[in-house]
Design a protein around this motif. Structure first.
Motif, short mmCIF file in Angstrom:
data_model
loop_
_atom_site.label_atom_id
_atom_site.label_comp_id
_atom_site.label_asym_id
_atom_site.label_seq_id
_atom_site.Cartn_x
_atom_site.Cartn_y
_atom_site.Cartn_z
N VAL A 18 0.83 -1.20 0.00
CA VAL A 18 0.00 0.00 0.00
C VAL A 18 0.87 1.25 0.00
N GLU A 21 2.91 1.10 -3.69
CA GLU A 21 2.23 0.85 -4.96
C GLU A 21 0.80 1.38 -5.01
N LEU A 22 0.09 1.36 -3.91
CA LEU A 22 -1.35 1.64 -3.94
C LEU A 22 -1.79 2.73 -2.97
N LYS A 23 -0.92 3.68 -2.68
CA LYS A 23 -1.23 4.71 -1.70
C LYS A 23 -2.52 5.45 -2.09
N GLY A 24 -3.46 5.50 -1.15
CA GLY A 24 -4.72 6.18 -1.38
C GLY A 24 -5.73 5.38 -2.18
N LYS A 25 -5.35 4.20 -2.66
CA LYS A 25 -6.26 3.39 -3.49
C LYS A 25 -6.84 2.21 -2.73
N LEU A 26 -6.10 1.75 -1.72
CA LEU A 26 -6.50 0.53 -1.02
C LEU A 26 -5.92 0.56 0.38
N SER A 27 -6.59 -0.06 1.32
CA SER A 27 -6.11 -0.14 2.69
C SER A 27 -5.37 -1.46 2.91
N THR A 30 -7.57 -4.17 4.18
CA THR A 30 -8.35 -4.88 3.16
C THR A 30 -7.54 -6.04 2.60
#
Length: 185
Positions: A18, A21-27, A30
């Motif tokens: 997170v 790669e996925l900051k702000g897109k997924l927790s 999750t």
């Protein structure tokens, strides 16, 4: 999803995925939920198997972590350290590391030791303290592993020594987290 699964297979933690790669897109929570529901084809250690029993023994003397000054917990003052030893998971060698982390700055040091004896740990502590100014050492906090039975000699060096409660690695979380990263690499 495939990119996420490939990172997990490369042993990236959900927090690392997170954050990079996925900051702000997924927790990351999750991702953990998906892992525990087997949404990915990734082997997980869900509740690690019981570790082998400690054969070197433990001791129950020394000052408890509850006696530490309050400033240690707040991590506002430089000079409070956590220490431990890290052994290879492969068990092929007796060699290991003495690890030290300063709590305010998160300064982490790993010193190679030939074995997990108290003499090896004392030499590692002496090596650390000889390379850093004396004022940088106020307290050490450790578990009650047999290699730490040199604690009295450390206190003779002018450093207060405290021990975490048995089976409470969270009381030395900074050191345990860094040791996990060291094992990973």
């Amino acid at each position: 999803m495939k990119g996420l699964e490939s990172k997990l297979c490369e042993r990236w933690s959900p927090e690392q995925i997170v954050g990079r790669e996925l900051k702000g897109k997924l927790s990351f929570k999750t991702i953990y939920n998906w892992l525990y529901k087997d949404f990915f084809d990734v082997s997980l250690d869900k509740g690690k198997a019981a570790k082998t029993k400690e054969k070197r023994g433990k001791f129950n003397i020394g000052k408890s972590i509850s006696e530490r000054p309050e400033e240690v917990k707040r991590k506002e003052v430089f000079g409070h350290w956590e220490l431990d030893s890290v052994v290879s998971a492969r068990g092929e060698s007796k060699a290991c590391f003495a690890t030290f982390v300063e709590l305010k700055m998160r300064f982490y040091v790993a010193i190679k030791m030939p074995d997990r004896s108290k003499n090896s740990m004392l030499e590692a502590i002496k090596q650390l303290t000889s390379n850093i100014p004396k004022e940088a050492f106020k307290t050490f906090t450790s578990d009650r592993g047999k290699e730490i039975s040199c604690w009295k000699k450390v206190e003779e060096m002018g450093i207060d020594f405290y021990f975490a409660d048995p089976y409470c690695s969270r009381q030395r979380g900074c050191n345990e987290n860094n040791n996990g990263l060291l094992r990973e690499f």
